[in-house]
Design an enzyme around this catalytic site. Structure first.
Site, PDB file in Angstrom:
ATOM      1  CG  ASP A  90       6.313  -1.793  -0.172  1.00  0.00           C
ATOM      2  OD1 ASP A  90       5.919  -1.250  -1.217  1.00  0.00           O
ATOM      3  OD2 ASP A  90       6.718  -1.150   0.814  1.00  0.00           O
ATOM      4  CG  ASN A  96       4.689  -4.491  -7.101  1.00  0.00           C
ATOM      5  OD1 ASN A  96       5.448  -5.361  -6.693  1.00  0.00           O
ATOM      6  ND2 ASN A  96       3.377  -4.629  -7.098  1.00  0.00           N
ATOM      7  N   GLY A  97       6.843  -0.567  -7.536  1.00  0.00           N
ATOM      8  CA  GLY A  97       7.173   0.705  -8.191  1.00  0.00           C
ATOM      9  C   GLY A  97       8.682   0.885  -8.304  1.00  0.00           C
ATOM     10  NE  ARG A 134       3.665   3.582  -9.077  1.00  0.00           N
ATOM     11  CZ  ARG A 134       4.359   3.351  -7.962  1.00  0.00           C
ATOM     12  NH1 ARG A 134       5.593   3.782  -7.858  1.00  0.00           N
ATOM     13  NH2 ARG A 134       3.804   2.705  -6.957  1.00  0.00           N
ATOM     14  CG  HIS A 158       1.569  -2.382  -9.930  1.00  0.00           C
ATOM     15  ND1 HIS A 158       2.002  -2.465  -8.630  1.00  0.00           N
ATOM     16  CD2 HIS A 158       1.264  -1.068 -10.140  1.00  0.00           C
ATOM     17  CE1 HIS A 158       1.953  -1.260  -8.065  1.00  0.00           C
ATOM     18  NE2 HIS A 158       1.528  -0.394  -8.968  1.00  0.00           N
ATOM     19  NE  ARG A 166      -0.219   3.168  -4.293  1.00  0.00           N
ATOM     20  CZ  ARG A 166       0.845   2.393  -4.312  1.00  0.00           C
ATOM     21  NH1 ARG A 166       1.264   1.859  -5.445  1.00  0.00           N
ATOM     22  NH2 ARG A 166       1.514   2.133  -3.219  1.00  0.00           N
ATOM     23  CG  LEU A 219      -2.171 -22.173   0.261  1.00  0.00           C
ATOM     24  CD1 LEU A 219      -1.325 -22.043   1.532  1.00  0.00           C
ATOM     25  CD2 LEU A 219      -1.337 -21.652  -0.925  1.00  0.00           C
TER      26      LEU A 219
END
Ligand code: FPP
Length: 247
Positions: free
Chosen positions: A26, A28-29, A39, A43, A77, A137
């Site tokens: 959380d 990025n914006g 924005r 991202h 969005r 992984l």
């Protein structure tokens, strides 16, 4: 302050490594607006920060890393932002997958694929197939994912089996139910990290987090590095997990 000091305490001999770390990426914006950038730039930098989390996970010996990349609510969005995010994810699945494969990373995508473009669905199938035998992984990307949606579709699948006489509903176990979740075969997360200072789950892995440890960090996702990941693993090692049982 006390926490920061304990992180570097050489007497801390705990080596408990989380097997599965899940991250709500959380901020990025906010990262972009702090720099007067669009924005989309936040991202883009967020997508770049994924590398640090993967390196951190590999360095720590974590087996599963789940990243919340696009929630079912994110479809609401503005169209331009949805398109930017889908573009980044497509690029990731086609370009980054080669280096992930070389590094022994297996990729799994969880979420509702119905709304994804045919092109993205094809890249997902290809990437999952290419990396399916890798064992260093497992990188799980939650894409068009919503936990309530996941639980609801699992309940429907169980109901269909019961109606067909393939399952006795009175004998239904947690293990049987879990087999119908997107995350089947993936152990529950030991540690959930959310960046940017927000403290909520936002419809992420609601069934699976029953006994997870939570860590909320103020760092905005684009600034998150493998060093932040290492610190989070250290905090986890100091937590006492009781699973509802008295010590
Ligand atoms: C939250 O920041 C982040 C997202 C909605 C998207 C996460 C996506 C990425 C990090 C990029 C693509 C991922 C991969 C795996 C390639 P926000 O926009 O809600 O930030 P804000 O709360 O500051 O506005």
């Amino acid at each position: 302050m006390a926490l920061a000091a304990s992180l570097i305490d050489p007497m801390n001999k705990s080596h408990d490594t989380p097997r599965h770390v899940a991250i709500v990426m959380d901020g990025n914006g906010r990262w972009a607006s702090k720099r007067s950038l669009a924005r989309a730039m936040g991202h883009k930098r967020g997508a770049e920060a994924v590398r640090g989390a993967i390196e951190g996970a590999v360095d720590a010996g974590v087996e599963y890393l789940t990243l919340y990349a696009f929630s079912s609510e994110n479809w609401n969005r503005p169209a331009e932002e949805v398109s930017d995010l889908m573009g980044l994810l497509k690029l990731y699945l086609t370009r980054e997958i080669k280096s992930l494969h070389k590094e022994g990373v297996r990729l799994r995508i969880i979420g509702n694929r119905d709304r994804l473009s045919a092109e993205i669905k094809k890249s997902i199938t290809k990437a999952e197939e290419l990396t399916k035998n890798n064992g260093r992984l497992t990188l799980v990307i939650a894409l068009s994912y919503g936990s309530r949606d996941e639980i609801l579709q699992a309940a429907k699948a169980v109901a269909i089996k019961a109606t067909a006489g393939d399952l006795d509903i009175d004998q239904l176990t947690e293990e049987q139910f879990e087999r119908e979740l997107f995350t089947h075969g993936i152990p529950d997360p030991d540690l959930i990290i959310r960046t940017s200072g927000e403290q909520r789950l936002s419809n992420f892995l609601l069934w699976q987090v029953a006994y997870s440890e939570f860590l909320f960090v103020d760092t905005l996702w684009p600034d998150f590095t493998k060093e932040h990941f290492a610190s989070a693993v250290k905090v986890f090692a100091m937590r006492e997990r009781r699973y509802g049982v008295r010590p």
